[in-house]
Design a protein around this motif. Sequence first.
Motif, PDB file in Angstrom:
ATOM      1  N   CYS A 127      63.303  19.542  10.485  1.00 31.19           N
ATOM      2  CA  CYS A 127      62.757  18.102  10.132  1.00 31.19           C
ATOM      3  C   CYS A 127      62.018  17.724  11.386  1.00 31.19           C
ATOM      4  CB  CYS A 127      63.976  17.379  10.152  1.00 31.19           C
ATOM      5  SG  CYS A 127      64.919  17.292   8.591  1.00 31.19           S
ATOM      6  N   SER A 128      62.695  17.981  12.686  1.00 27.51           N
ATOM      7  CA  SER A 128      61.540  17.646  13.848  1.00 27.51           C
ATOM      8  C   SER A 128      60.563  18.730  14.359  1.00 27.51           C
ATOM      9  CB  SER A 128      62.680  17.616  15.036  1.00 27.51           C
ATOM     10  OG  SER A 128      63.238  18.722  15.447  1.00 27.51           O
ATOM     11  N   GLY A 129      60.789  19.824  13.898  1.00 30.71           N
ATOM     12  CA  GLY A 129      59.813  20.684  14.199  1.00 30.71           C
ATOM     13  C   GLY A 129      59.928  21.320  15.706  1.00 30.71           C
ATOM     14  N   HIS A 130      61.090  21.219  16.378  1.00 30.73           N
ATOM     15  CA  HIS A 130      61.462  22.045  17.644  1.00 30.73           C
ATOM     16  C   HIS A 130      61.793  23.183  17.291  1.00 30.73           C
ATOM     17  CE1 HIS A 130      62.387  17.583  18.803  1.00 30.73           C
ATOM     18  NE2 HIS A 130      61.092  17.848  19.685  1.00 30.73           N
ATOM     19  N   ARG A 131      61.002  24.189  18.332  1.00 29.59           N
ATOM     20  CA  ARG A 131      61.389  25.759  18.045  1.00 29.59           C
ATOM     21  C   ARG A 131      62.432  25.905  19.269  1.00 29.59           C
ATOM     22  NH1 ARG A 131      55.394  28.115  17.290  1.00 29.59           N
ATOM     23  NH2 ARG A 131      54.899  27.072  15.183  1.00 29.59           N
ATOM     24  N   ASP A 132      62.534  25.036  20.303  1.00 30.04           N
ATOM     25  CA  ASP A 132      63.485  25.199  21.322  1.00 30.04           C
ATOM     26  C   ASP A 132      64.556  24.187  21.321  1.00 30.04           C
ATOM     27  OD1 ASP A 132      64.726  25.594  23.811  1.00 30.04           O
ATOM     28  OD2 ASP A 132      62.932  25.443  25.088  1.00 30.04           O
TER      29      ASP A 132
END
Length: 321
Positions: A302-307
Motif C-alpha cells: 500500500c505504502s510503496g516502501h521497499r525498505d
Amino acid sequence: MATIRRSGSGWQVLIRRKNYVGPRSRTFLSRDLAQSWADAVEERTKKVLNVIPVTLGEAINDYINGPLLLHRSAENEKYPLRVMAESWLGDIPLNDLQIKHFAVWRDKRLMKVKPNTVMRELRILRVLIDWARDERGAEIKNNPARHLRVRGTGDARAPFFTDQDEKKLLYELSQLSNKNHLRLTKLALTTGFPRSELLSLTWRNIDLKKKLLYIYRKNCAATDNSSALRLVPLPEEAQKILEELQRRDGKVIELSKGSARHGFDKARKKAGLETLRFHDLRHIAISRMWRCGMNALEISACSGHRDIKMLMRYSHFQLSI
C-alpha cells in the motif's frame, strides 16, 4: 528534432531527439509558444552536457538540466541545489573538494534548518558528485560528501492525532466550497498515499470491480529513469469514497498542488491543528494499518516502501487513538 502538431484546441510539441533527457511532450495555447519551447529545448541540448564540469557549480547545473529532470521530487531538490551553485561552494573545483568544505556548509545550514533537512540535501550532493565522476568524467578521486556526518538526524516524525482531531479537520474541510479538498484528505487517511500520488491519480488507474489501484511511479533518477508499476489493494473506505463520485474520467482529484496545499492549511488552522502537515496523514494511515493487523508485506504494498527500515519510520502505534 521537434514535431509540432495540433492537439485539441492547442499545439503539442514532441521531442524526438535520441538520448534526450527531459519532458518529451508539452501542449501550448498557440503555435508561437510551442515553437519557442521547442527552440529552447534544442538550444539547451547543444549547450548542456558537452563539456566536462570543472567546478561544483557547473556539475550542479548539468545535473539540474540532466538526470534531475526525471526525478519525481525534482522541484523540491532544484531550489537548494541552485542556491548551492550560486554560493561560494559552487566556485570550488571538483578535484579540490574536501570534507572541510562540506563541513562549513553543513554548520551554516544547521543555523537555519533542521538536521534532517541538511541530511536530505547532503544525500542529493552525494548522488550528484558520484554522477559527475562516473558519468561525466569529472576529475574526482573520492566523494568527500559521503564521509560527512550530520548529528541529530534519524528522529522520525510522530504526529499526535486523535479521533476528535480528525473530526475537526474533516469538518473544516467540508466547509470549503471545493469538495475535492475533503476527498483528498479522506483518501490520504485510508490509503497512506502521499499528496503527489493522489493528485496524479486518474480513473484509468482504478479497477473498482477488482478493488485494485495501478500506480506508476518513477524510480529515483540516481538508479534509472524507468517507471515501476505497483498494484495496490483498494481499502474499503477508499472504495466507498470513489463510488460516491459521479464523474469517472480524467483525474480523480481535480486540484492543483498549490490549491491542495492552501486548502489543507486553511482547514487545519481553523481546526486548531497548527503543527499538522499533510504528509503526517501518511504516518497516521500506515499506523492504522498496523493496528488493523496487516503485516509488513501488505502495508508495504500500500505504502510503496521497499525498505522495511523506512516503513518502520512511518509506523507509530500510539497515533491510532
